[in-house]
Design a protein around this motif. Structure first.
Motif, PDB file in Angstrom:
ATOM      1  N   LYS A   5      81.057  32.927  33.912  1.00  0.00           N
ATOM      2  CA  LYS A   5      81.877  31.881  33.304  1.00  0.00           C
ATOM      3  C   LYS A   5      83.184  32.379  32.683  1.00  0.00           C
ATOM      4  CE  LYS A   5      78.316  28.427  32.551  1.00  0.00           C
ATOM      5  NZ  LYS A   5      77.832  27.381  31.638  1.00  0.00           N
ATOM      6  N   LYS A   6      83.611  33.578  33.075  1.00  0.00           N
ATOM      7  CA  LYS A   6      84.905  34.076  32.593  1.00  0.00           C
ATOM      8  C   LYS A   6      85.960  33.839  33.671  1.00  0.00           C
ATOM      9  CE  LYS A   6      83.006  37.674  29.578  1.00  0.00           C
ATOM     10  NZ  LYS A   6      82.925  39.124  29.312  1.00  0.00           N
ATOM     11  N   LEU A   7      87.165  33.446  33.252  1.00  0.00           N
ATOM     12  CA  LEU A   7      88.201  33.137  34.240  1.00  0.00           C
ATOM     13  C   LEU A   7      89.596  33.335  33.664  1.00  0.00           C
ATOM     14  CD1 LEU A   7      89.082  29.423  34.470  1.00  0.00           C
ATOM     15  CD2 LEU A   7      87.148  30.087  33.042  1.00  0.00           C
ATOM     16  N   PHE A   8      90.559  33.402  34.569  1.00  0.00           N
ATOM     17  CA  PHE A   8      91.983  33.402  34.238  1.00  0.00           C
ATOM     18  C   PHE A   8      92.595  32.125  34.801  1.00  0.00           C
ATOM     19  CE2 PHE A   8      90.938  37.785  33.720  1.00  0.00           C
ATOM     20  CZ  PHE A   8      91.900  38.351  32.891  1.00  0.00           C
ATOM     21  N   ILE A   9      93.530  31.529  34.067  1.00  0.00           N
ATOM     22  CA  ILE A   9      94.271  30.360  34.559  1.00  0.00           C
ATOM     23  C   ILE A   9      95.760  30.683  34.509  1.00  0.00           C
ATOM     24  CG2 ILE A   9      94.808  27.914  34.214  1.00  0.00           C
ATOM     25  CD1 ILE A   9      92.129  27.576  32.843  1.00  0.00           C
ATOM     26  N   PHE A  10      96.419  30.564  35.660  1.00  0.00           N
ATOM     27  CA  PHE A  10      97.861  30.816  35.749  1.00  0.00           C
ATOM     28  C   PHE A  10      98.561  29.584  36.310  1.00  0.00           C
ATOM     29  CE2 PHE A  10      96.006  35.157  36.605  1.00  0.00           C
ATOM     30  CZ  PHE A  10      96.278  35.659  35.334  1.00  0.00           C
ATOM     31  N   TYR A  11      99.793  29.369  35.881  1.00  0.00           N
ATOM     32  CA  TYR A  11     100.597  28.269  36.433  1.00  0.00           C
ATOM     33  C   TYR A  11     102.052  28.708  36.464  1.00  0.00           C
ATOM     34  CZ  TYR A  11     101.920  27.261  31.582  1.00  0.00           C
ATOM     35  OH  TYR A  11     102.416  27.351  30.309  1.00  0.00           O
ATOM     36  N   GLU A  12     102.851  27.980  37.238  1.00  0.00           N
ATOM     37  CA  GLU A  12     104.246  28.384  37.413  1.00  0.00           C
ATOM     38  C   GLU A  12     105.215  27.376  36.816  1.00  0.00           C
ATOM     39  OE1 GLU A  12     107.392  29.450  41.028  1.00  0.00           O
ATOM     40  OE2 GLU A  12     105.431  28.567  41.472  1.00  0.00           O
ATOM     41  N   THR A  13     105.243  26.142  37.304  1.00  0.00           N
ATOM     42  CA  THR A  13     106.243  25.143  36.903  1.00  0.00           C
ATOM     43  C   THR A  13     105.673  24.178  35.870  1.00  0.00           C
ATOM     44  OG1 THR A  13     105.604  23.570  38.616  1.00  0.00           O
ATOM     45  CG2 THR A  13     107.219  25.265  39.223  1.00  0.00           C
ATOM     46  N   ASP A  14     106.524  23.292  35.373  1.00  0.00           N
ATOM     47  CA  ASP A  14     106.070  22.259  34.433  1.00  0.00           C
ATOM     48  C   ASP A  14     105.041  21.352  35.093  1.00  0.00           C
ATOM     49  OD1 ASP A  14     107.722  23.268  32.506  1.00  0.00           O
ATOM     50  OD2 ASP A  14     109.322  21.808  32.813  1.00  0.00           O
ATOM     51  N   ARG A  15     105.269  21.020  36.359  1.00  0.00           N
ATOM     52  CA  ARG A  15     104.298  20.208  37.085  1.00  0.00           C
ATOM     53  C   ARG A  15     102.959  20.932  37.184  1.00  0.00           C
ATOM     54  NH1 ARG A  15     103.872  19.857  43.465  1.00  0.00           N
ATOM     55  NH2 ARG A  15     102.593  21.653  42.909  1.00  0.00           N
ATOM     56  N   ASP A  16     103.028  22.218  37.495  1.00  0.00           N
ATOM     57  CA  ASP A  16     101.798  23.020  37.586  1.00  0.00           C
ATOM     58  C   ASP A  16     101.073  23.085  36.243  1.00  0.00           C
ATOM     59  OD1 ASP A  16     102.449  23.595  40.259  1.00  0.00           O
ATOM     60  OD2 ASP A  16     103.598  25.370  39.671  1.00  0.00           O
ATOM     61  N   SER A  17     101.845  23.053  35.149  1.00  0.00           N
ATOM     62  CA  SER A  17     101.227  23.144  33.819  1.00  0.00           C
ATOM     63  C   SER A  17     100.335  21.937  33.543  1.00  0.00           C
ATOM     64  CB  SER A  17     102.298  23.277  32.732  1.00  0.00           C
ATOM     65  OG  SER A  17     102.951  22.043  32.502  1.00  0.00           O
ATOM     66  N   ALA A  49      83.014  24.593  37.992  1.00  0.00           N
ATOM     67  CA  ALA A  49      81.904  24.734  37.044  1.00  0.00           C
ATOM     68  C   ALA A  49      80.559  24.821  37.769  1.00  0.00           C
ATOM     69  CB  ALA A  49      81.897  23.549  36.080  1.00  0.00           C
ATOM     70  N   LYS A  50      80.490  24.238  38.946  1.00  0.00           N
ATOM     71  CA  LYS A  50      79.255  24.325  39.738  1.00  0.00           C
ATOM     72  C   LYS A  50      79.240  25.581  40.608  1.00  0.00           C
ATOM     73  CE  LYS A  50      78.762  19.305  39.880  1.00  0.00           C
ATOM     74  NZ  LYS A  50      78.839  18.087  40.705  1.00  0.00           N
ATOM     75  N   LYS A  51      80.400  25.939  41.128  1.00  0.00           N
ATOM     76  CA  LYS A  51      80.443  27.087  42.050  1.00  0.00           C
ATOM     77  C   LYS A  51      80.313  28.413  41.320  1.00  0.00           C
ATOM     78  CE  LYS A  51      83.152  29.320  45.668  1.00  0.00           C
ATOM     79  NZ  LYS A  51      84.304  29.256  46.596  1.00  0.00           N
ATOM     80  N   PHE A  52      80.928  28.532  40.145  1.00  0.00           N
ATOM     81  CA  PHE A  52      80.984  29.823  39.452  1.00  0.00           C
ATOM     82  C   PHE A  52      80.086  29.849  38.216  1.00  0.00           C
ATOM     83  CE2 PHE A  52      85.198  29.203  41.481  1.00  0.00           C
ATOM     84  CZ  PHE A  52      85.114  30.229  42.415  1.00  0.00           C
ATOM     85  N   VAL A  53      78.966  29.170  38.293  1.00  0.00           N
ATOM     86  CA  VAL A  53      78.087  29.044  37.128  1.00  0.00           C
ATOM     87  C   VAL A  53      77.501  30.386  36.680  1.00  0.00           C
ATOM     88  CG1 VAL A  53      76.015  28.562  38.501  1.00  0.00           C
ATOM     89  CG2 VAL A  53      76.203  27.641  36.175  1.00  0.00           C
ATOM     90  N   ASP A  54      77.437  31.365  37.589  1.00  0.00           N
ATOM     91  CA  ASP A  54      76.836  32.657  37.239  1.00  0.00           C
ATOM     92  C   ASP A  54      77.796  33.586  36.496  1.00  0.00           C
ATOM     93  OD1 ASP A  54      74.417  31.983  38.378  1.00  0.00           O
ATOM     94  OD2 ASP A  54      74.981  32.718  40.352  1.00  0.00           O
ATOM     95  N   SER A  78      83.435  41.346  36.542  1.00  0.00           N
ATOM     96  CA  SER A  78      83.482  40.933  35.138  1.00  0.00           C
ATOM     97  C   SER A  78      84.187  39.585  34.977  1.00  0.00           C
ATOM     98  CB  SER A  78      84.204  41.987  34.290  1.00  0.00           C
ATOM     99  OG  SER A  78      85.542  42.162  34.738  1.00  0.00           O
ATOM    100  N   ILE A  79      84.937  39.191  36.004  1.00  0.00           N
ATOM    101  CA  ILE A  79      85.638  37.910  36.002  1.00  0.00           C
ATOM    102  C   ILE A  79      85.069  37.036  37.116  1.00  0.00           C
ATOM    103  CG2 ILE A  79      87.881  36.754  36.239  1.00  0.00           C
ATOM    104  CD1 ILE A  79      87.608  38.458  33.730  1.00  0.00           C
ATOM    105  N   GLY A  80      84.770  35.785  36.785  1.00  0.00           N
ATOM    106  CA  GLY A  80      84.191  34.881  37.781  1.00  0.00           C
ATOM    107  C   GLY A  80      85.214  34.361  38.769  1.00  0.00           C
ATOM    108  N   HIS A  81      86.338  33.838  38.249  1.00  0.00           N
ATOM    109  CA  HIS A  81      87.344  33.303  39.175  1.00  0.00           C
ATOM    110  C   HIS A  81      88.708  33.181  38.513  1.00  0.00           C
ATOM    111  CE1 HIS A  81      86.395  29.464  37.122  1.00  0.00           C
ATOM    112  NE2 HIS A  81      87.505  28.974  37.638  1.00  0.00           N
ATOM    113  N   ILE A  82      89.700  32.941  39.353  1.00  0.00           N
ATOM    114  CA  ILE A  82      91.077  32.710  38.918  1.00  0.00           C
ATOM    115  C   ILE A  82      91.512  31.351  39.440  1.00  0.00           C
ATOM    116  CG2 ILE A  82      93.486  33.466  39.176  1.00  0.00           C
ATOM    117  CD1 ILE A  82      92.373  36.319  39.642  1.00  0.00           C
TER     118      ILE A  82
END
Length: 614
Positions: free
Chosen positions: A339-351, A332-337, A450-454
């Protein structure tokens, strides 16, 4: 003369009437001061419409009703004064008493809506007068109705903390501390039990029966490395005058063996228990810990389900949800400029990590374009979506001069080629026989920047490589936050990760070039005859912290942990617990000069001075 006498008569009558009303008002005030509120109320009521005393009579009528416990009567009169006498110079006092009436009636929404308009000292008095005398159940109801009110949350937290240690709702305590950024402060509800020496039971799956099964010992070397680190810390603490006695117990990964340890009273005299690691033995030890009020610390797990409902159970490492939450705070501090992002996960632990990241990042007003579980096939599709391109012809829209200007813009590449017939594919030539040249650009379907981070919660070599390759192809400013495991992947180079400025969740981070590590390395080689492994470091760090905390706070060392202080590490980045049952320090690293550096150092701004001159 008759007119003069008539005016004199009227003046005398009005003067007498005013004198009479003044007398009634003063008598009503006298009855009020004597505490005869019923008499005073009746007297004031007759003067509420008086042209001279109406405002004051109405005001004291409301106060009399308030003193008599007639809250609704007082409320109605005070609201009437606001409407009837809006320019009265005592409206602040009217506002104060109406706010007090709302508080007394339990109308907290209206009360807090008004209290913010009062002077600070009046606010503090009314809030403390109302919330300070509320029971825990009353505050529970108040918070349920006003979940975003900081004042209620503050008193609610104090009420929860005042409960006996075993009866507290630890999860709610954590929720309040996190939501409103409250410091919990030292925990005085736990007894201060100080000793000359402390017994630490190390309950782990050593799996060492004899030299006849050396392969078992080798396979379980991480447990022996952990214990060797503990022993070195024990030795150093002894040199500081802090006596910690380690008692190893082998669970053999079996519930029955662990149950026997408890039945045989082997753990009864322990001040602290380290371990176990596996679910079966953990359930037995957790129940024993809770019943006997013995603190238990899991040295390696990040699974907060191990803690359960045991108030004496802790994780030395950050829980998965903590890792996600702290990563989101960093992002939230690094990508303040952007604010759009994608969130991906793989396993139940990752979720668990991903969902904690999602909750925290959305609270900072970031927009999550996609939140999804990834498979190898999904990753290929996402890579295609991010790298898919299309052409935009420019010469049909802009003049040659405008196209030249576009080519000078940063990040814009204007290409040219001979124009071809779409049907036949043949080059089209002009009247002079020369090829007609078209100008065009190649653009990504998902526009650059167009995307800040993943955020990618995955330990998969293939998935990580797909995401990194995708971002590298685009050559824009998309940031990536992933796991420290990625550094070990064969498909990804350090230079590639550094070039893309990838950030890594690194809960186990320590700097091998730091002087403290060099000193510890020399000690390990001298005492044990080998380079320290990461598990040697964990064991050492754990016992150094526990030993110093017990020296200060006694066997219930968590008395100090709840203070929200950051305790600097000896080789690692330190510990900080506050209201939580797991370590809140989560290093987030990036490569600089092909060397990992912790970027999340703002977590450690408030350091404890209890043992930081090691």
């Amino acid at each position: 003369m008759r007119i003069f006498l008539f005016c004199l008569f009227i003046s005398s009558f009005l003067f007498g009437f005013t004198q009479s009303n003044q007398g009634e008002y003063l008598e009503a005030k006298r009855q009020f001061s004597l505490g005869n509120y019923q008499v005073a109320k009746q007297a004031f009521q007759s003067l509420t419409s008086d042209g001279v005393f109406g405002e004051y009579a109405s005001f004291y009528y409301a106060l009399s009703a308030l003193k008599l416990g007639e809250m609704k009567v007082a409320e109605d009169m005070l609201k009437q004064i606001e409407v009837k006498y809006p320019d009265w110079d005592k409206q602040n006092e009217v506002n104060y008493w109406l706010t007090a009436v709302y508080f007394d009636q339990g109308k907290l929404y209206q009360a807090f809506d008004r209290v913010e308009t009062l002077p600070k000292k009046w606010q503090d008095f009314l809030i403390d007068r109302s919330l300070g005398k509320m029971s825990l159940s009353g505050l529970d109801s108040a918070y349920a109705l006003n979940p975003n009110n900081r004042h209620i949350a503050s008193y609610y937290l104090k009420a929860i903390k005042s409960q006996p240690y075993e009866e507290r709702d630890q999860y709610l305590l954590q929720e309040l501390a996190e939501k409103f950024d409250f410091a919990i402060g030292p925990d005085e509800n736990l007894p201060l039990v100080k000793k000359e020496e402390y017994a630490v039971a190390v309950v782990l799956p050593f799996m060492f029966e004899s030299l006849e099964t050396p392969q078992t010992v080798i396979r379980n070397s991480i447990i022996f490395d952990l214990y060797q680190g503990m022993e070195l810390a024990q030795s150093q603490l002894q040199g500081q005058g802090i006596k910690i006695n380690l008692f190893p117990f082998d669970t053999q990964k079996k519930s029955a063996v662990t149950s026997d340890l408890i039945e045989d009273q082997k753990l009864d005299n322990a001040d602290v228990i380290i371990g176990p690691l596996y679910p079966g033995p953990s359930r037995y030890i957790s129940q024993f810990s809770k019943e006997n009020q013995i603190t238990v610390v899991n040295p390696l797990s990040s699974n907060e389900s191990i803690i359960g409902d045991n108030p004496y159970s802790y994780l030395f490492k950050p829980a998965y949800s903590t890792q996600g939450r702290e990563a989101a705070k960093y992002a939230a501090k690094k990508f303040v400029d952007n604010k759009k992002l994608f969130i991906f996960y793989e396993t139940d632990r990752d979720s668990i990590v991903a969902n904690a990241y999602l909750d925290a990042i959305e609270r900072d007003s970031f927009f999550v374009v996609q939140f999804a579980r990834l498979t190898n096939q999904d990753a290929q599709q996402i890579q295609k979506d991010f790298t898919e391109q299309f052409e935009v012809r420019l010469d049909t829209m802009y003049s040659p001069q405008e196209i030249d200007s576009i080519a000078l813009l940063p990040g814009r590449i204007v290409r040219t080629r001979s124009l071809r017939n779409e049907r036949t594919g043949r080059i089209i030539r002009g009247a002079n026989g020369e090829d007609i040249i078209e100008s065009y650009e190649v653009k990504f379907t998902i526009q650059p920047d167009s995307i800040g981070h993943i955020f990618a919660a995955t330990s998969s070599n293939v998935l990580a490589n797909n995401l990194i390759s995708m971002v590298e192809v685009r050559s824009d400013s998309i940031g990536i936050i992933g796991y420290e495991d990625w550094l070990n992947f064969s498909l990804v180079s350090y230079s590639q990760l550094e070039r893309l400025q990838v950030d890594f969740l690194s809960p186990n981070y320590y700097d091998e070039e730091d002087l403290a590590f060099e000193d510890l390395r020399s000690e390990f080689i001298k005492k044990i005859g080998k380079e320290p492994s990461e598990y040697n470091i964990y064991g050492y760090e754990l016992i150094m912290h526990i030993g110093n905390l017990m020296n200060k706070h006694g066997k219930y060392f968590q008395r100090g942990l709840s203070s929200d202080n950051h305790y600097p590490g000896y080789v690692m980045e330190g510990i900080k617990f506050g209201a939580y049952k797991d370590n809140q320090i989560v290093p987030i690293t990036t490569l600089k000069g092909l060397k990992l550096e912790n970027q999340n150092t703002n977590q450690a701004v408030e350091e404890s001075n209890e043992y930081n001159d090691q």
